[in-house]
Design a protein around this motif. Sequence first.
Motif, PDB file in Angstrom:
ATOM      1  N   GLU A  38      47.920  43.361  34.112  1.00  0.00           N
ATOM      2  CA  GLU A  38      48.473  42.077  34.574  1.00  0.00           C
ATOM      3  C   GLU A  38      47.124  40.918  35.342  1.00  0.00           C
ATOM      4  N   ALA A  39      46.211  41.651  35.873  1.00  0.00           N
ATOM      5  CA  ALA A  39      45.249  40.866  36.522  1.00  0.00           C
ATOM      6  C   ALA A  39      44.358  40.296  35.073  1.00  0.00           C
ATOM      7  N   ILE A  40      44.130  41.153  34.159  1.00  0.00           N
ATOM      8  CA  ILE A  40      43.494  40.674  32.952  1.00  0.00           C
ATOM      9  C   ILE A  40      44.170  39.388  32.394  1.00  0.00           C
ATOM     10  N   ARG A  41      45.534  39.588  31.986  1.00  0.00           N
ATOM     11  CA  ARG A  41      46.401  38.418  31.456  1.00  0.00           C
ATOM     12  C   ARG A  41      46.275  37.195  32.342  1.00  0.00           C
ATOM     13  N   THR A  42      46.298  37.515  33.599  1.00  0.00           N
ATOM     14  CA  THR A  42      46.187  36.160  34.568  1.00  0.00           C
ATOM     15  C   THR A  42      44.887  35.533  34.668  1.00  0.00           C
ATOM     16  N   HIS A  43      43.831  36.217  34.301  1.00  0.00           N
ATOM     17  CA  HIS A  43      42.648  35.894  34.158  1.00  0.00           C
ATOM     18  C   HIS A  43      42.242  34.977  33.040  1.00  0.00           C
ATOM     19  N   ARG A  44      42.791  35.768  32.099  1.00  0.00           N
ATOM     20  CA  ARG A  44      42.701  35.015  30.581  1.00  0.00           C
ATOM     21  C   ARG A  44      43.621  33.375  30.577  1.00  0.00           C
ATOM     22  N   ASP A  82      39.959  28.586  40.892  1.00  0.00           N
ATOM     23  CA  ASP A  82      41.111  29.635  40.811  1.00  0.00           C
ATOM     24  C   ASP A  82      40.606  30.856  39.652  1.00  0.00           C
ATOM     25  N   MET A  83      40.161  30.312  39.065  1.00  0.00           N
ATOM     26  CA  MET A  83      39.734  31.427  37.704  1.00  0.00           C
ATOM     27  C   MET A  83      38.442  32.336  38.138  1.00  0.00           C
ATOM     28  N   LEU A  84      37.715  31.692  39.004  1.00  0.00           N
ATOM     29  CA  LEU A  84      36.660  32.699  39.494  1.00  0.00           C
ATOM     30  C   LEU A  84      36.898  33.541  40.567  1.00  0.00           C
ATOM     31  N   ALA A  85      37.778  33.112  41.342  1.00  0.00           N
ATOM     32  CA  ALA A  85      38.322  34.009  42.579  1.00  0.00           C
ATOM     33  C   ALA A  85      39.229  35.199  41.834  1.00  0.00           C
ATOM     34  N   GLN A  86      40.013  34.757  40.745  1.00  0.00           N
ATOM     35  CA  GLN A  86      40.753  36.047  40.078  1.00  0.00           C
ATOM     36  C   GLN A  86      39.667  36.780  39.452  1.00  0.00           C
ATOM     37  N   GLN A  87      38.821  36.354  38.867  1.00  0.00           N
ATOM     38  CA  GLN A  87      37.681  37.112  38.103  1.00  0.00           C
ATOM     39  C   GLN A  87      36.948  37.938  39.072  1.00  0.00           C
ATOM     40  N   THR A  88      36.816  37.695  40.698  1.00  0.00           N
ATOM     41  CA  THR A  88      36.299  38.728  41.263  1.00  0.00           C
ATOM     42  C   THR A  88      37.431  39.723  41.680  1.00  0.00           C
ATOM     43  N   LEU A  90      39.800  40.698  39.637  1.00  0.00           N
ATOM     44  CA  LEU A  90      39.965  41.652  38.465  1.00  0.00           C
ATOM     45  C   LEU A  90      38.408  42.714  38.241  1.00  0.00           C
ATOM     46  N   SER A  91      37.281  42.163  38.478  1.00  0.00           N
ATOM     47  CA  SER A  91      36.170  42.938  38.669  1.00  0.00           C
ATOM     48  C   SER A  91      36.108  44.078  39.550  1.00  0.00           C
ATOM     49  N   THR A  92      36.902  43.666  40.744  1.00  0.00           N
ATOM     50  CA  THR A  92      37.169  45.072  41.744  1.00  0.00           C
ATOM     51  C   THR A  92      38.238  46.072  41.315  1.00  0.00           C
ATOM     52  N   LEU A  93      39.242  45.288  40.594  1.00  0.00           N
ATOM     53  CA  LEU A  93      40.369  46.348  40.203  1.00  0.00           C
ATOM     54  C   LEU A  93      39.528  47.188  38.914  1.00  0.00           C
ATOM     55  N   LEU A  94      38.718  46.630  38.025  1.00  0.00           N
ATOM     56  CA  LEU A  94      38.165  47.319  37.060  1.00  0.00           C
ATOM     57  C   LEU A  94      37.240  48.389  37.429  1.00  0.00           C
ATOM     58  N   ASP A  95      36.768  48.167  38.831  1.00  0.00           N
ATOM     59  CA  ASP A  95      35.647  49.148  39.416  1.00  0.00           C
ATOM     60  C   ASP A  95      36.322  50.193  39.898  1.00  0.00           C
ATOM     61  N   VAL A  96      37.568  50.036  40.477  1.00  0.00           N
ATOM     62  CA  VAL A  96      38.397  50.984  40.962  1.00  0.00           C
ATOM     63  C   VAL A  96      39.097  51.961  39.933  1.00  0.00           C
ATOM     64  N   LEU A  97      39.453  51.251  38.770  1.00  0.00           N
ATOM     65  CA  LEU A  97      40.135  51.861  37.769  1.00  0.00           C
ATOM     66  C   LEU A  97      39.052  52.883  36.892  1.00  0.00           C
TER      67      LEU A  97
END
Length: 135
Positions: A38-44, A82-88, A90-97
């Motif tokens: 969902e975070a990837i879709r939001t980022h896109r 907004d996009m850069l905040a979401q990117q940060t 998302l990056s954190t979520l990807l690190d955890v995943l």
Amino acid sequence: MVADTNSTVQIEHNITLRPVIGLTETLPKGDLEQITIEAIRTHRRLRDLAEARYEEWRKSRAVAACDTAGPTRIAYVIAMIDMLAQQTALSTLLDVLGHIPSVPALTPVRRSIGRSFARFSSSEPDLSRDRHPER
């Protein structure tokens, strides 16, 4: 920190959002993957909006007043923040995943039904750029 050949200092660090880590590190992997997709879709979606705002700004007439950048540039800057905040996030979520999940495309029928349906019922192939904003 690293000094390049011109003796300028560049800070090397990965920005992570510790609250996101705290909220997600104990979640089951399936739940975390769903949140990350969902975070990837939001980022896109935010990326596409920022690109549109950039084009609007570039096509707009120059603002004569020197006390403002103008509404189209302000809209672009806000969209980028907004996009850069979401990117940060998302990056954190990807690190955890620990991996980049496959992101199923949304079909037109499911997009019209809504986001919650699409999140839980897709088995479509991964697309590298989901260009369809969710409604």
